[in-house]
Design an enzyme around this catalytic site. Structure first.
Site, PDB file in Angstrom:
ATOM      1  N   PRO A 231      32.083  65.959 -18.813  1.00 28.21           N
ATOM      2  CA  PRO A 231      31.149  64.852 -18.582  1.00 28.21           C
ATOM      3  C   PRO A 231      31.632  63.822 -17.579  1.00 28.21           C
ATOM      4  CG  PRO A 231      32.348  64.520 -20.617  1.00 28.21           C
ATOM      5  CD  PRO A 231      32.747  65.878 -20.116  1.00 28.21           C
ATOM      6  N   ASP A 254      29.568  69.901  -7.332  1.00 28.03           N
ATOM      7  CA  ASP A 254      28.326  69.121  -7.351  1.00 28.03           C
ATOM      8  C   ASP A 254      28.625  67.647  -7.119  1.00 28.03           C
ATOM      9  OD1 ASP A 254      26.692  71.281  -7.784  1.00 28.03           O
ATOM     10  OD2 ASP A 254      26.680  71.072  -9.961  1.00 28.03           O
ATOM     11  N   LYS A 276      23.136  67.764  -4.685  1.00 33.83           N
ATOM     12  CA  LYS A 276      22.260  67.823  -5.846  1.00 33.83           C
ATOM     13  C   LYS A 276      22.292  66.546  -6.672  1.00 33.83           C
ATOM     14  CE  LYS A 276      21.270  72.592  -6.380  1.00 33.83           C
ATOM     15  NZ  LYS A 276      20.908  73.645  -7.309  1.00 33.83           N
ATOM     16  N   GLY A 308      29.668  68.844 -16.582  1.00 33.43           N
ATOM     17  CA  GLY A 308      29.406  69.292 -17.945  1.00 33.43           C
ATOM     18  C   GLY A 308      29.799  70.734 -18.144  1.00 33.43           C
ATOM     19  N   ASP A 309      28.881  71.546 -18.656  1.00 34.61           N
ATOM     20  CA  ASP A 309      29.116  72.963 -18.885  1.00 34.61           C
ATOM     21  C   ASP A 309      28.256  73.767 -17.913  1.00 34.61           C
ATOM     22  OD1 ASP A 309      30.120  75.047 -21.221  1.00 34.61           O
ATOM     23  OD2 ASP A 309      28.232  75.648 -20.289  1.00 34.61           O
ATOM     24  N   THR A 337      30.044  69.505 -22.599  1.00 36.05           N
ATOM     25  CA  THR A 337      28.744  69.078 -22.102  1.00 36.05           C
ATOM     26  C   THR A 337      28.483  67.614 -22.469  1.00 36.05           C
ATOM     27  OG1 THR A 337      26.402  69.686 -21.979  1.00 36.05           O
ATOM     28  CG2 THR A 337      27.442  69.810 -24.150  1.00 36.05           C
ATOM     29  N   MET A 389      18.465  63.343 -19.265  1.00 34.39           N
ATOM     30  CA  MET A 389      17.389  62.781 -18.438  1.00 34.39           C
ATOM     31  C   MET A 389      17.848  61.483 -17.804  1.00 34.39           C
ATOM     32  SD  MET A 389      14.880  61.014 -21.246  1.00 34.39           S
ATOM     33  CE  MET A 389      15.410  59.564 -22.153  1.00 34.39           C
TER      34      MET A 389
END
Length: 483
Positions: A231, A254, A276, A308-309, A337, A389
């Site tokens: 995370p 990322d 991204k 995360g995962d 995650t 989100m």
């Protein structure tokens, strides 16, 4: 030029003890600690103790050591290659040390560095590979701390890999030329396909891979590891992920992966950001797939570092399919995650006996379609829902769930930047959730957990969402009066 490097007062060596006698004098905890250390070797352990404590007697019986049931005499240490004075009695230890030197036997007196000819290291044992850490007796606790860090870094199978390498050494020297070709073979052997096969416990597969590598003249095959970066906090990275980062030629990451995690890779590794972030994609998924395949086909060891995962909303499925189609070797390394990190930040039980026994991982975008997804019905029936989100969809998520029948009073926990030092926590109810939409200061990744189990969280360090909602209402009222 003056050499300012401090000199070692004790020079580290590895002493051959196979089939040799090593004497330990003492019957208590100090003797047991040394016996356990020496028990990792093939030495013949001789324990001299007229009175041995039960734990030491049990160890002797379990490990086949020889106990000499007698009071200490100098003749009992004759023929030993090493002697440990572990009696706890300073005068007796001093006597043992003097006798050992007279007999030309190296001696170690436990916790008495002034009597020692040698010091026992903190040991990382991956036989036949061993790493010994010494502080010349100055800081045994420090040595153990360093040992723990090194132990984490080394693969549990590195000893077996070293043993396998010994069986190939003569063939490599016969078939491959000295220099870069031979070095390339061993690098690929210890970090490539043979090493990965052995890490999975597949000795025959590792042997076959090493044979193929040798017959191909040491030609390197590329490999891609889809690695979960966790995370955000670098100390939540798994040990396997860290090892792969240290071996990688290229790190493809990322935008949400923090620099602190990326920096845990090899310093000379090439780093490629594939973006991204919301509204800003530096590469399409198809371009990323092609990039991974091209790098692997060029013989590179690649870490595809995902927040995360990799298998949770990470689009790993598309990347794995691309590599399967191209015949590229790959593996997946799980990561922590964000839902788990957010729950830990809140000390929140994601499952709670008698309250919630199921979980749902989803994104807020799932609620934007015309029909209610199946997981929404699970939420209504009591499942804990972790929603990946941004704050911009909070109102839509809350409204759709309330319309579907979930109580507006259902508990909610929200974390921005889960696991990081700058994390922020908010708590409230589903009815309060839309207030997040107006929080322009929440620029980090937001994780929302919804369900009755949330009521079991620790809210001492979090802000109430209701306060935000009331503040917004007051501002709206003031603006209305001004109009």
């Amino acid at each position: 030029m003056t050499d300012t490097q401090p000199k070692l007062n004790a020079f580290p060596i590895f002493l051959r003890v196979e089939g040799e006698a090593v004497a330990i004098v003492g019957g208590g905890d100090e003797a047991l600690a040394k016996a356990r250390l020496l028990g990792q070797s093939s030495a013949e352990i001789r324990i001299i103790a007229d009175n041995a404590e039960p734990a030491l007697r049990d160890w002797i019986a379990a490990h086949g050591a020889v106990r000499i049931h007698a009071a200490y005499e100098a003749s009992l240490i004759e023929g030993a290659v090493l002697v440990f004075a572990a009696t706890g009695d300073v005068e007796l230890d001093r006597r043992i040390a003097g006798d050992a030197r007279r007999l030309s036997v190296a001696v170690n007196a436990v916790d008495r560095p002034e009597l020692c000819d040698f010091f026992t290291p903190a040991l990382v044992n991956r036989a036949p590979v061993a790493v010994a850490i010494g502080t010349e007796g100055a800081g045994p606790v420090l040595a153990q701390m360093i040992r723990a860090r090194i132990d984490q870094m080394l693969s549990p199978q590195i000893g077996a890999l070293a043993t396998l390498s010994a069986s190939f050494r003569s063939a490599v020297e016969r078939l491959l030329p000295r220099g870069e070709v031979r070095r390339g073979f061993w690098r690929e052997f210890f970090e490539g396909v043979p090493a990965r096969a052995l890490a999975r416990g597949r000795l025959a597969e590792a042997h076959d891979a090493a044979t193929e590598l040798l017959l191909n003249g040491g030609a390197v095959r590329g490999h891609v590891a889809l690695v979960g970066a966790g995370p955000g906090a670098e100390d939540l990275l798994t040990l396997r992920a860290h090892r792969l980062l240290m071996e990688a030629d290229v790190i493809v990451h990322d935008a949400l992966v923090p620099e602190a995690v990326i920096s845990m890779g090899r310093r000379d590794a090439k780093r490629l950001s594939v973006g991204k972030r919301k509204g800003c994609h530096s590469k399409t998924q198809s371009e990323i797939n092609d990039l991974l395949v091209q790098l692997a086909q060029a013989g590179k060891r690649v870490v595809r570092l995902k927040s995360g995962d990799p298998l949770v909303f990470g689009r790993a499925g598309e990347e794995m399919q691309a590599m399967r189609d191209a015949g590229v070797s790959y593996e997946v390394v799980p990561g922590v995650t964000s839902a788990f990190a957010a729950a830990a930040d809140f000390e929140l039980p994601l499952t709670l006996r008698g309250v919630s026994s199921s979980m749902v991982f989803t994104t807020g975008h799932d609620l934007k379609g015309g029909s209610l997804p199946d997981w929404a019905r699970l939420a209504i029936s009591g499942a804990t829902v972790a929603v990946y989100m941004g704050r911009s969809v909070a109102a839509d998520v809350a409204g759709r769930l309330i319309d579907a029948g979930l109580s507006p009073d259902t508990a909610v926990a929200v974390v921005e930047n889960a696991s990081l030092k700058n994390r922020r926590r908010f708590h409230g109810t589903l009815a309060d959730l839309p207030s997040l939409e107006a929080r322009g200061d929440l620029t980090g990744p937001v994780m929302t957990i919804i369900g009755d189990a949330v009521a079991g969280a620790n809210f001492e360090l979090s802000e109430p969402l209701a306060a935000l909602r009331h503040h917004e209402a007051a501002i709206a009222a003031m603006e209305g009066q001004g109009a």
